[in-house]
Design a protein around this motif. Structure first.
Motif, PDB file in Angstrom:
ATOM      1  N   PRO A   1       0.797  -1.228   0.000  1.00 23.23           N
ATOM      2  CA  PRO A   1       0.000   0.000   0.000  1.00 23.23           C
ATOM      3  C   PRO A   1       0.830   1.280   0.000  1.00 23.23           C
ATOM      4  O   PRO A   1       1.981   1.310   0.440  1.00 23.23           O
ATOM      5  CB  PRO A   1      -0.809  -0.120   1.299  1.00 23.23           C
ATOM      6  N   ARG A   2       0.189   2.335  -0.440  1.00 22.48           N
ATOM      7  CA  ARG A   2       0.770   3.671  -0.495  1.00 22.48           C
ATOM      8  C   ARG A   2       1.290   4.121   0.878  1.00 22.48           C
ATOM      9  O   ARG A   2       2.332   4.785   0.976  1.00 22.48           O
ATOM     10  CB  ARG A   2      -0.306   4.637  -1.011  1.00 22.48           C
ATOM     11  N   GLU A   3       0.590   3.733   1.925  1.00 23.19           N
ATOM     12  CA  GLU A   3       0.995   4.171   3.260  1.00 23.19           C
ATOM     13  C   GLU A   3       2.392   3.693   3.623  1.00 23.19           C
ATOM     14  O   GLU A   3       3.080   4.311   4.448  1.00 23.19           O
ATOM     15  CB  GLU A   3      -0.010   3.697   4.311  1.00 23.19           C
ATOM     16  N   ASN A   4       2.848   2.602   3.032  1.00 24.93           N
ATOM     17  CA  ASN A   4       4.196   2.112   3.298  1.00 24.93           C
ATOM     18  C   ASN A   4       5.260   3.045   2.732  1.00 24.93           C
ATOM     19  O   ASN A   4       6.433   2.953   3.105  1.00 24.93           O
ATOM     20  CB  ASN A   4       4.386   0.704   2.725  1.00 24.93           C
TER      21      ASN A   4
ATOM     22  N   ALA B   1      -7.879  -3.424  -1.500  1.00 25.56           N
ATOM     23  CA  ALA B   1      -6.431  -3.210  -1.398  1.00 25.56           C
ATOM     24  C   ALA B   1      -5.852  -2.615  -2.673  1.00 25.56           C
ATOM     25  O   ALA B   1      -4.844  -1.895  -2.630  1.00 25.56           O
ATOM     26  CB  ALA B   1      -5.733  -4.530  -1.064  1.00 25.56           C
ATOM     27  N   TRP B   2      -6.486  -2.911  -3.808  1.00 18.70           N
ATOM     28  CA  TRP B   2      -6.004  -2.352  -5.077  1.00 18.70           C
ATOM     29  C   TRP B   2      -6.054  -0.826  -5.053  1.00 18.70           C
ATOM     30  O   TRP B   2      -5.212  -0.160  -5.672  1.00 18.70           O
ATOM     31  CB  TRP B   2      -6.842  -2.869  -6.242  1.00 18.70           C
ATOM     32  N   ARG B   3      -7.017  -0.253  -4.379  1.00 24.31           N
ATOM     33  CA  ARG B   3      -7.199   1.206  -4.412  1.00 24.31           C
ATOM     34  C   ARG B   3      -6.145   1.932  -3.575  1.00 24.31           C
ATOM     35  O   ARG B   3      -6.048   3.153  -3.648  1.00 24.31           O
ATOM     36  CB  ARG B   3      -8.600   1.566  -3.921  1.00 24.31           C
ATOM     37  N   GLU B   4      -5.385   1.171  -2.796  1.00 24.58           N
ATOM     38  CA  GLU B   4      -4.332   1.767  -1.970  1.00 24.58           C
ATOM     39  C   GLU B   4      -2.936   1.391  -2.465  1.00 24.58           C
ATOM     40  O   GLU B   4      -1.940   1.803  -1.881  1.00 24.58           O
ATOM     41  CB  GLU B   4      -4.488   1.302  -0.514  1.00 24.58           C
ATOM     42  N   THR B   5      -2.856   0.637  -3.523  1.00 22.28           N
ATOM     43  CA  THR B   5      -1.597   0.026  -3.949  1.00 22.28           C
ATOM     44  C   THR B   5      -0.716   0.963  -4.775  1.00 22.28           C
ATOM     45  O   THR B   5      -1.217   1.714  -5.619  1.00 22.28           O
ATOM     46  CB  THR B   5      -1.904  -1.243  -4.771  1.00 22.28           C
TER      47      THR B   5
ATOM     48  N   HIS C   1       2.651  -3.801  -6.968  1.00 25.47           N
ATOM     49  CA  HIS C   1       2.181  -5.183  -7.068  1.00 25.47           C
ATOM     50  C   HIS C   1       3.404  -6.031  -7.370  1.00 25.47           C
ATOM     51  O   HIS C   1       3.995  -5.918  -8.446  1.00 25.47           O
ATOM     52  CB  HIS C   1       1.135  -5.313  -8.172  1.00 25.47           C
TER      53      HIS C   1
ATOM     54  N   SER D   1       2.698  -5.686   5.295  1.00 24.48           N
ATOM     55  CA  SER D   1       1.479  -5.110   4.697  1.00 24.48           C
ATOM     56  C   SER D   1       0.262  -5.847   5.245  1.00 24.48           C
ATOM     57  O   SER D   1      -0.529  -6.424   4.488  1.00 24.48           O
ATOM     58  CB  SER D   1       1.526  -5.226   3.171  1.00 24.48           C
TER      59      SER D   1
ATOM     60  N   SER E   1      -3.335  -5.289   3.802  1.00 25.50           N
ATOM     61  CA  SER E   1      -3.477  -5.259   2.350  1.00 25.50           C
ATOM     62  C   SER E   1      -3.941  -6.623   1.833  1.00 25.50           C
ATOM     63  O   SER E   1      -4.605  -7.375   2.548  1.00 25.50           O
ATOM     64  CB  SER E   1      -2.153  -4.838   1.705  1.00 25.50           C
TER      65      SER E   1
END
Length: 675
Positions: free
Chosen positions: A497-500, A545-549, A552, A587, A590
């Protein structure tokens, strides 16, 4: 549980009296009953009769109806009830036929000359008895041919077309048992067996053929599988003893300049279930348009790819492929043909966009929105550690790239890169960095901070830029034909995720988790992309989870033919229990991408669908109470189990499919694992 539409005693008596009509009457004329005379009895239905929002393709107008069934019975095809429709509302009151899918030989009629003749007659001669693709290399099927074998062998790994054009060949040969492959793939092979390949396939070109196959599979409790191209890490399009629907030849494409559906008005394409990515992109390019599709050329666009979500070189700009669907035509488990859209069967439409293939029915076509053709700039480079680049410099350069992932996806970019270790050196291939709707100068401005950091590390990457006026040429030149599957590897994946990337500590942990796999002997094939475009995205079954990724990543473990089974088992388990566990730990909230995932993904329900799973499962039970449709890791698959295993814990598709807890051999396996 599985329920049949007939009481079991009457059912057995009925099928024992099944006969083939010698003559039929068409338009008042008495004709000999054969493929060319029976098939005209199927009714032609127009779009308005099926709620379709787009014109039906010719094959979609050829349908099985209750009237047709009655006419066929009247014309002498006795016991046509074997091909009759079902009623989901009364399924719970119908008799139980058994806990396991019917295996060949359990009924005198499956497989049997009478059933095959009737089935093939109704299908118009499109029934194919399976001969595995590599069978000319062996004597088992009576078709041994050295020239054909040599041709198949020479193209087995590098030409996916020979597999996608075959009724039963699949990518994930490990899970079907590697039962019939060239000797270059398995030098120890002595013969060719059917393994987990289906017993027979239907070369589908009409809706009526799909309806007939679904109905007989449900009424005889047969395993039913669906194959378009066979592109899948999880062997979802094969199964021992099954009847297969081969949708590959449903190739119709129609362009709509101003298609209207819901709030959308604009260009769109209706595409048949067999259309592959290269065909779809070519059709769009001819109209100076593009669509959201896969990187791989031979992937089937409108099958499991879109049904499972479908990431794309255009995802950071427009979202996933499933987000672009405006309507679908589908045959359900009861045999009925319906339209799914925002206004027709909206719950089904919600589920089909991301809920996975081989779950709710057989899609025959989709209407997909199109976008204007756009310019693209690409960048490629390769870096390896060695005499001139230390291991520390190598990983520092990779880390410098990782640092900008949010910036790159916010700009609409898609970066496909591969990390591995070869001959003692680490290798990083950018293959390629893909920048849609950006000029070379714009792309250079975006990437310059990264390149300057790498120079500061002491490395000059010397990237190669290519500028294209349109997406089609950029895609065609940037992505080579895919290599076909091997029995010497397993795959897993994770959506990071983006937060990472918004927390330096989490970014460090994420990077180290990726590095850990490569240092441990694995390969990482990864994609810097996002699926939450600025323009928004529809409400559908896509994994949240795709919307925060922003990453991949696929991890690959491999082994060699000469390794002993115990060592292969250890390596196989590393993927799930070691590398996968580490990726999950960095994650934890996620998930993973269904279509490119671990075959035995722990907690697959949440991992692939998050909080949407309960809704998907309830709809599955409502629309398919007979469990006509099953696939590995699909919605509802937890209710079923295999009887045999590969390497101790990988369910083999070359085995019996039974309701969980009802298979004696599976119970023994569980007891062994527990002990």
């Amino acid at each position: 549980m599985y329920f049949d539409i007939l009481p079991s005693v009457c059912f057995v008596l009925a099928i024992s009296r099944l006969v083939v009509a010698q003559t039929i009457i068409v338009n008042g004329q008495v004709l000999a009953a054969n493929e060319s005379t029976v098939t005209p009895a199927f009714v032609t239905v127009n779009a308005s009769a099926s709620n379709a929002t787009a014109d039906l393709f010719p094959g979609e107008t050829r349908q099985l109806t209750d009237v047709v069934l009655a006419n066929l019975t009247d014309l002498g095809l006795t016991n046509i009830v074997l091909f009759g429709f079902a009623d989901p509302s009364t399924a719970a009151n119908e008799s139980i036929i058994g806990p396991c899918k019917t295996f060949p030989g359990e009924f005198v009629v499956f497989p049997g000359d009478i059933t095959n003749r009737v089935f093939n007659l109704l299908l118009g001669g499109s029934l194919i008895q399976t001969k595995p693709l590599a069978s000319p290399c062996y004597s088992d099927y009576g078709n041994q041919d050295k020239a054909k074998c040599d041709e198949i062998t020479s193209h087995w790994s590098d030409d996916p077309y020979i597999h996608t054009n075959d009724p039963t060949s699949i990518n994930a040969i490990l899970f079907e048992g590697t039962s019939c492959v060239p000797h270059t793939v398995n030098p120890f092979a002595l013969n060719c067996t059917i393994g987990a390949y289906p017993k027979m396939s239907v070369n589908v070109t009409t809706v009526s053929q799909i309806q007939l196959a679904i109905n007989i599979a449900r009424n005889l409790n047969l395993r039913l599988v669906i194959k378009n191209t066979g592109h899948d890490y999880g062997a979802k399009s094969t199964g021992a003893g099954a009847v297969s629907l081969w949708t590959h030849n449903m190739k119709d494409i129609k362009y709509y300049e101003n298609y209207e559906e819901g709030s959308y008005k604009g260009p769109a394409f209706k595409m048949g279930a067999g259309v592959q990515v290269f065909e779809a992109y070519e059709a769009a390019h001819k109209q100076n348009l593009t669509i959201v599709g896969a990187e791989g050329k031979t992937v089937g666009l409108t099958g499991g790819y879109i049904l499972g979500g479908g990431h794309s070189p255009l995802s950071s700009l427009y979202g996933l492929a499933a987000d672009q669907v405006l309507s679908m035509e589908i045959v359900l488990a009861d045999g009925r043909f319906v339209t799914a859209s925002e206004t027709s069967n909206p719950d089904l439409f919600w589920a089909l966009r991301g809920g996975g293939g081989s779950t709710y029915g057989v899609v025959t076509s989709m209407v997909i929105r199109a976008f204007p053709e756009i310019p693209v700039t690409t960048m490629s480079f390769s870096l390896s550690s060695g005499e001139q680049v230390s291991i520390e410099q190598f990983w520092d350069a990779v880390h410098a790239y990782f640092e900008g992932f949010i910036n790159y996806t916010d700009a609409g970019n898609y970066g496909h890169f591969v990390l591995n270790a070869t001959s003692g050196n680490y290798v990083w291939d950018m293959a390629p960095w893909f920048a849609p709707n950006m000029s070379k100068s714009e792309f250079q401005a975006l990437t310059d901070p990264f390149l300057q950091k790498v120079k500061g590390i002491g490395i000059d990457l010397k990237p190669i830029y290519q500028e294209y006026t349109n997406f089609y040429d950029a895609w065609d030149k940037s992505f080579p034909l895919e290599l076909w599957g091997s029995n010497l590897a397993r795959y897993g994946s994770r959506l990071f995720p983006r937060e990472n990337w918004e927390n330096s500590t989490k970014l460090s942990s994420t990077f180290e988790a990726i590095r850990y796999v490569v240092q441990g002997g694995g390969v990482v094939s990864a994609y810097n992309l996002a699926a939450a475009p600025k323009s928004g995205y529809p409400d559908n079954a896509i994994n949240p989870a795709w919307r925060e990724t922003v990453l991949h990543a696929i991890d690959i473990v491999s082994w060699s033919q000469d390794m002993y089974t115990e060592l292969i088992t250890i390596w196989s388990n590393v993927l799930t229990s070691d590398w996968g566990a580490m990726w999950r730990s960095v994650s934890p909230t996620s998930g993973s991408y269904l279509s490119e995932s671990d075959y035995i993904q722990p907690d697959f329900q949440y991992t692939f669908w998050g909080n949407k799973y309960d809704r998907l499962y309830k709809l599955k039970k409502k629309l398919d109470p007979w469990s006509v449709f099953y696939a590995q890791n699909a919605v509802g698959s937890e209710d079923w189990e295999m009887s045999d295993y590969i390497f101790g814990n990988l369910p083999s598709q070359n085995s019996r499919l039974c309701l969980k807890g009802t298979n004696p051999s599976q119970q023994s396996h569980t007891e062994e694992i527990d002990s």
